[in-house]
Design an enzyme around this catalytic site. Structure first.
Site, PDB file in Angstrom:
ATOM      1  CG  HIS A 190      56.133  48.345  37.117  1.00 45.76           C
ATOM      2  ND1 HIS A 190      55.407  48.483  38.282  1.00 45.76           N
ATOM      3  CD2 HIS A 190      56.507  47.038  37.064  1.00 45.76           C
ATOM      4  CE1 HIS A 190      55.345  47.320  38.910  1.00 45.76           C
ATOM      5  NE2 HIS A 190      56.004  46.423  38.195  1.00 45.76           N
ATOM      6  CG  ASP A 192      52.199  50.554  38.115  1.00 49.46           C
ATOM      7  OD1 ASP A 192      53.272  50.434  37.495  1.00 49.46           O
ATOM      8  OD2 ASP A 192      51.248  49.757  37.969  1.00 49.46           O
ATOM      9  CG  ASP A 225      55.929  43.877  41.459  1.00 45.41           C
ATOM     10  OD1 ASP A 225      56.491  44.394  40.483  1.00 45.41           O
ATOM     11  OD2 ASP A 225      54.845  43.281  41.381  1.00 45.41           O
ATOM     12  CD  GLU A 259      53.763  45.000  35.483  1.00 49.22           C
ATOM     13  OE1 GLU A 259      53.976  43.838  35.073  1.00 49.22           O
ATOM     14  OE2 GLU A 259      53.407  45.269  36.667  1.00 49.22           O
ATOM     15  CD  GLU A 260      52.000  45.420  39.768  1.00 47.44           C
ATOM     16  OE1 GLU A 260      51.295  44.473  39.383  1.00 47.44           O
ATOM     17  OE2 GLU A 260      53.125  45.268  40.262  1.00 47.44           O
ATOM     18  CG  ASP A 288      60.345  45.263  32.257  1.00 53.90           C
ATOM     19  OD1 ASP A 288      60.649  45.882  33.299  1.00 53.90           O
ATOM     20  OD2 ASP A 288      59.200  45.313  31.752  1.00 53.90           O
ATOM     21  CG  HIS A 566      50.969  41.668  43.522  1.00 55.36           C
ATOM     22  ND1 HIS A 566      50.397  41.342  42.307  1.00 55.36           N
ATOM     23  CD2 HIS A 566      52.038  42.446  43.233  1.00 55.36           C
ATOM     24  CE1 HIS A 566      51.095  41.900  41.331  1.00 55.36           C
ATOM     25  NE2 HIS A 566      52.095  42.570  41.868  1.00 55.36           N
TER      26      HIS A 566
END
Length: 597
Positions: A190, A192, A225, A259-260, A288, A566
């Site tokens: 992903h 984002d 990520d 996705e986030e 994935d 994160h």
């Protein structure tokens, strides 16, 4: 608890000397039979020609190592029946290409190219928010256009050679058309990242969107990520194109962009496009982002997730008559809400260590190969394979040993949001709380909802409240109303469980081992591959209609992540870029050569 039983594996080779005593205790006739089967298998393997390849393909994935009894942990190259290991799978048809690229990936020039590529991608702040509006209405999505420009400038060969489709403006589909009609497969990632809290920017060692390389780490939000996976996949494909590789099986890259947050604008639209283009059950497998490598007491485990827990946020809303605080009722809406919250927290969901569940499979792998595993627990895990009493005791021991098992074996609940009241001298007319649930692999959204109805209906009756649960009237009452609802409509069932047997799982496992064992930094060391249950959710939940074989794995060590995901100071170890590209390359070549449908 008795002595551990012999590990009667199906692997080739002789019994390890370390476990001769266990082997010698087996009946002589059984030993003769087992060894005869091994010899026959080897003869069949040696005698197979190309005409018999579909029949004789299995030995290529033949379980690794020799047979031995379980006395302590097994070394990674010895097989266990409770945690089957397939041997490393190096490409054969494209062996020379694979070896040439192994050399290229180890060069300083390639390392610098990879560092630059990830740094450039990180420098674009592709943040997605929970309150993002639809594409075309919310200007915050526009930053993804800049990332697309960066990717096209970094990988012009990929853009020129593959068919590129933009779905819902910012979703990316790359199609590398194969020469055969074999089912396509998907590599996903992903674009984002989670937003950076402006109040924490000063705590970063380097600006969160600097993409700075300090000689070891590449700094910035998204470096771990998930832009590292995206960039490594594109680097692998670019390298294969540069070498003139042309696939037999169609490869699809699917890159979502929310996705986030909700996953609706990105993967949700990508999945719809792919299903309309290829049809249901049209994909051989999908890989994935996911869990990583981890070193436990000197044994390295790779942990691809084969399933994900479900998800449900339940809002509990209490409504009562207002009034002046000088004449209060026995319980305000906030006080009543507290009763419902207490009922939820006082009645946690029961754990269940099912033999058919992923946590049980994971536990068996740890018991077989983890050198740090308590010996009595190792023996108990072996007995639990067939002994119900041992299974019950094992569950109790695991729950007592590690809080992670509570999360893995049952549905979790966490009261995360509470609000109510507007003024200190006014009775609150409304109060609400949101309970976050991660639904166990063996449960469902419906089962969770019914559990809450059964649990909270008596509380509603006790306080004369009408209960409306998920759109249905459950109880009547004259003192107010309590509503149970799906907060933000984000309910998600637990994912289907990917089979762990010969086929896509064996191919993934063999590719992981091949990349790991051929790495110049690992000195031919071995790795154990074990199935894992993801406690969070990825974009894969949008792709269930496309394939039964969904894996979630990122080819990095947990130590390649500087400070977690994160959070402040997200950074990625540069050396892991090369190793990840090595894995994706071998995986692509192995899938391309495979006899999967």
């Amino acid at each position: 608890m008795g002595l551990p039983q012999p590990d009667l594996c199906k692997a080739t080779g002789r019994a390890s000397r370390k476990h001769d005593s266990s082997w010698s205790r087996l009946p002589f006739a059984f030993r003769v039979l087992l060894c005869s089967l091994v010899v026959i298998s080897l003869v069949l393997y040696k005698s197979c020609g190309s005409a018999f390849l579909p029949i004789c393909h299995l030995p290529r994935f033949w379980l690794a190592g020799s047979c031995s009894g379980l006395a302590g942990s097994l070394p990674p190259d010895v097989n266990s029946t409770t945690c089957p290991q397939w041997a490393a799978l190096q490409p054969t048809k494209h062996r020379g290409l694979s070896e040439d690229l192994d050399v290229a990936y180890n060069s300083e020039d390639f390392k610098q190219k990879a560092i630059q590529a990830l740094g450039d991608a990180v420098r674009v702040p592709t943040e997605s928010y929970d309150d993002n509006g639809p594409v075309g209405e919310d200007s915050r999505w526009d930053t993804f256009a800049e990332l697309h420009q960066v990717l096209q400038a970094t990988f012009p060969r990929v853009y020129e050679s593959l068919n590129v489709t933009k779905v819902n403006t910012y979703g990316l589909i790359f199609q590398w058309q194969g020469s055969t009609t074999a089912k396509p497969y998907i590599l996903a990632a992903h674009q984002d990242v989670v937003p950076v809290d402006g109040q924490t920017v000063k705590e970063w060692k380097h600006d969160p969107y600097s993409g700075h390389y300090d000689g070891t780490w590449i700094w910035g939000r998204g470096s771990c990520d998930d832009k590292s996976d995206l960039v490594r996949q594109l680097l692998a494909i670019d390298s294969l194109l540069k070498q003139g590789f042309s696939p037999a099986r169609t490869l699809i890259l699917a890159y979502g962009f929310d996705e986030e947050s909700k996953g609706i604008e990105g993967a949700g639209h990508l999945a719809q496009y792919l299903e309309e283009t290829y049809g249901r059950d049209s994909i051989a497998l999908l890989l994935d982002e996911g869990d990583l490598y981890t070193d436990i007491g000197g044994t390295v485990f790779a942990t691809p997730s084969i399933s994900e827990k479900g998800y449900l946020d339940v809002q509990i809303t209490l409504s009562t008559l207002g009034g002046h605080s000088s004449i209060p009722p026995s319980h305000t809406s906030i006080g009543l809400l507290s009763r419902f919250i207490a009922a939820v927290e006082d009645n946690p969901h029961p754990a269940d260590l099912s033999r058919t569940g992923t946590p049980f499979a994971m536990t068996q792998c740890l018991a077989a190969y983890n050198p740090m595993y308590p010996e009595d627990l190792r023996v108990l895990a072996r007995k639990a394979v067939t002994d119900d009493g041992a299974l019950k005791v094992l569950q109790e021991r695991l729950l007592a040993s590690d809080p992670l098992y509570k999360a893995m074996l049952g549905t979790t609940q966490a009261v995360d949001l509470v609000e109510g009241g507007v003024k200190v001298n006014a009775l609150p007319e409304r109060a609400s709380a949101v309970v976050n649930h991660r639904i166990a692999e063996h449960s469902s959204v419906g089962e969770l909802q019914q559990h809450l109805i059964d649990l909270l209906a008596p509380v509603a009756v006790k306080y004369d409240l009408a209960l409306v649960a998920f759109g249905n009237n459950v109880t009547c009452g004259g003192s107010g109303q309590v509503i149970l609802s799906d907060f933000l409509g984000a309910a998600l069932e637990p994912s289907p469980v990917t089979p762990t047997e010969y086929g896509p799982w064996a191919l993934l496992q063999g590719s992981i081992k091949a990349a790991f064992e051929s790495s110049p930094t690992r000195n031919s060391s071995k790795v154990v591959v074990m199935p894992y249950l993801s406690l969070g959710n990825t974009d894969t939940h949008s792709y269930w209609n496309l394939t039964n074989h969904i894996f979630r794995f990122s080819p990095s060590f947990d130590t390649d992540v500087y400070n977690g995901l994160h959070t402040v100071n997200e950074a990625y170890r540069a050396d892991s870029l090369n190793e990840g590209v090595r894995f994706y390359t071998k995986f692509i070549l192995n899938v391309d050569e495979s006899d999967l449908p």
